[in-house]
Design a protein around this motif. Structure first.
Motif, short mmCIF file in Angstrom:
data_model
loop_
_atom_site.label_atom_id
_atom_site.label_comp_id
_atom_site.label_asym_id
_atom_site.label_seq_id
_atom_site.Cartn_x
_atom_site.Cartn_y
_atom_site.Cartn_z
N GLU A 40 0.82 -1.21 0.00
CA GLU A 40 0.00 0.00 0.00
C GLU A 40 0.86 1.27 0.00
OE1 GLU A 40 -3.49 -0.01 -0.29
OE2 GLU A 40 -2.92 -2.08 -0.74
N LEU A 41 2.15 1.11 0.32
CA LEU A 41 3.05 2.27 0.35
C LEU A 41 3.97 2.28 -0.86
CD1 LEU A 41 3.87 2.22 4.16
CD2 LEU A 41 2.22 3.67 2.95
N ILE A 42 3.61 1.47 -1.86
CA ILE A 42 4.37 1.40 -3.11
C ILE A 42 3.47 1.90 -4.23
CG2 ILE A 42 5.39 -0.18 -4.81
CD1 ILE A 42 6.13 -1.95 -2.29
N PHE A 43 3.94 2.88 -4.99
CA PHE A 43 3.20 3.38 -6.15
C PHE A 43 4.00 3.06 -7.40
CE2 PHE A 43 0.16 6.94 -4.57
CZ PHE A 43 -0.06 6.28 -3.36
N LEU A 44 3.37 2.47 -8.39
CA LEU A 44 4.03 2.26 -9.69
C LEU A 44 3.88 3.54 -10.51
CD1 LEU A 44 2.81 -1.38 -10.44
CD2 LEU A 44 4.86 -0.64 -9.24
N THR A 45 4.92 3.86 -11.27
CA THR A 45 4.96 5.15 -11.98
C THR A 45 5.49 4.97 -13.40
OG1 THR A 45 7.18 5.52 -11.05
CG2 THR A 45 5.34 6.52 -9.87
N ASP A 46 5.29 5.98 -14.24
CA ASP A 46 5.83 5.96 -15.61
C ASP A 46 7.31 6.33 -15.57
OD1 ASP A 46 3.35 5.28 -16.55
OD2 ASP A 46 2.75 7.33 -16.99
#
Length: 481
Positions: A131-137
């Motif tokens: 929940e504290l990991i965001f995938l990004t471009d």
């Protein structure tokens, strides 16, 4: 008619302040020369596939099947694709809400974020929360999202290593903040001195700037050094004392070319330090599929992980991510494949190891060829590239060359790099694009050209450099630095 909103004169002034040397004057000139038919070696940007690095087979097979899921229904699919690639494609398709053409959650596919969290736990020995990991471009988009949340106005400062990767200076300008430089020490292998950090913060505060965050790039870009565990502990202590958020740019963690200083993540060191520091210091770490032996720059896959960031802030960051609806989905699958690699016994494992090891071993050799090549040149000195993808040699320019640059209206290292480009077709980035100490000149080049081309590239560099020095030396001190 008066001026319009998108006339140059009335544009957002922050946009005009942005400088981005990696795609700046040198790159534009190189592109012109290429159009005129000159062979150009683009070493200005860490773009492995553009310089001939082959993509790893297995991840491309998996993503190909995910992009064209009808292939999975073909009775002959097993003749073209290995069983593990077919299984993995089905796994990732099952995690999506309608294949690669559907938006995912704004933070990224939950199943892939879980794979990232498991990777971090294996790497560091401490659990990680999906929940504290965001995938990004790409990591760049993540860095921009976080800096956007930190910078409230020009009174807010961010400590950035100099020489630095211009993503930071450009983004800080764009969001209207203040860059607070701290200088890496070239003679100490681009190490970091905490006294220097304290001085930078004191100077910024004296100017009325509130320093809110600190960036580290480890392994370094453009400088190629790996930070030691002791150095990381000092940095985390400093962030604790000064109440700074630490932004850990760790995109080159697979690119290590020596055994003395392996990569250690900021998060592992933070957790090892124990409370109160491990519970207090706010840390955001970044990673990508663009570097390492993957080099999948064009896919734009990355993530950031947050440590000790309050839940309400995480909600706000989620809201900002939601504006873009979703990070690109194929890239999320590349990320899943990177953090959850093949295991011994898998059909494609041996090929995967052979390919990835081949790339890393070749990069290790290229790092050595390039460093040795620069150090054999007159008035050039270069630290060994311990990690990342770059060499950052210092060029000791004679006074006559500095004068000639001034006459031409150019910064001295830009003048040198333009002459190098015209003579050899080698497109580099002047050190001034990354920041450097006053009166000291560098250039950055990637170590990515094909290994078989490397000796020829270095010999054409040496020939150019020695002729350049002879032209401008005029009995100037001939000693090596």
């Amino acid at each position: 008619m008066g001026l319009k909103a998108l006339d140059y004169e009335t544009m957002n002034e922050n946009v005009k302040k942005v400088q981005y040397a990696v795609r700046g004057e040198l790159y534009l000139r190189a592109s012109e020369l290429q159009k005129e038919g000159k062979k150009i070696i683009f070493t200005n940007v860490g773009n492995p596939h553009a310089l001939g690095q082959k993509p790893l087979t297995f991840p491309r097979q998996v993503v190909a099947l995910c992009q064209a899921p009808f292939l999975l229904d073909d009775p002959n699919v097993g003749l073209i694709f290995p069983a593990d690639a077919i299984a993995r494609a089905k796994h990732y398709l099952s995690l999506t809400s309608g294949g690669l053409g559907a938006y995912s959650d704004s933070r990224g596919i939950p199943g892939v974020r879980k794979e990232v969290a498991e990777f971090i736990e294996r790497r560091d020995g401490y659990p990680s929360d999906p929940e504290l990991i965001f995938l990004t471009d790409g990591a760049s988009k993540g860095v921009m999202q976080i800096l956007n949340c930190i910078i409230r106005g020009q009174g807010d400062g961010v400590l950035v290593p100099v020489p630095q990767y211009p993503l930071y200076s450009a983004t800080i300008s764009l969001f209207g903040g203040s860059l607070v430089p701290y200088y890496l020490e070239e003679t100490a292998n681009w190490g970091l001195d905490v006294n220097n950090l304290r001085e930078s913060v004191a100077q910024a505060r004296f100017k009325g700037i509130t320093v809110r965050a600190m960036v580290i790039i480890n392994p370094g870009n453009p400088t190629g050094q790996c930070l030691s565990e002791a150095n990381l502990r000092e940095i985390l202590n400093f962030c604790y004392q000064e109440n700074l958020v630490l932004l850990g740019d760790e995109v080159y963690q697979q690119n290590i070319y020596q055994d003395e200083r392996p990569f250690i993540s900021s998060r592992k060191v933070l957790m090892d330090m124990g409370p109160p520091i491990s519970k207090e210091v706010q840390l955001v770490s970044f990673h990508t599929v663009s570097k390492g032996y993957w080099g999948e720059c064009g896919q734009r896959g990355g993530y950031f992980e947050m440590t000790n960031i309050p839940p309400k802030t995480v909600d706000e960051i989620y809201k900002i991510a939601s504006i873009s609806l979703s990070p690109n989905v194929p890239a999320q699958i590349f990320m899943g494949l990177m953090v959850n690699p093949l295991k011994p016994g898998d059909v494609s494992y041996d090929q995967y190891v052979r390919e990835s090891k081949g790339i890393l071993e070749s990069l290790r050799r290229r790092a050595r060829i390039m460093t040795d090549g620069f150090n054999s040149c007159k008035n050039v000195v270069c630290n060994f590239t311990e990690g990342a993808m770059y060499s950052f040699p210092q060029i000791h320019l004679p006074p006559k060359a500095i004068e000639a640059a001034k006459q031409a209206g150019k910064v001295p290292d830009v003048f040198y790099c333009l002459k190098l480009l015209e003579a050899t077709g080698i497109s580099t980035v002047p050190g001034s694009g990354f920041g450097q100490k006053e009166g000291v000149f560098h250039l950055r080049t990637t170590i990515l050209p094909a290994e078989e081309d490397m000796p020829e590239i270095m010999s054409s560099f040496k020939k150019f450099n020695d002729e350049f020095m002879a032209q401008y030396e005029d009995n100037w001190n001939h000693s090596r630095m």
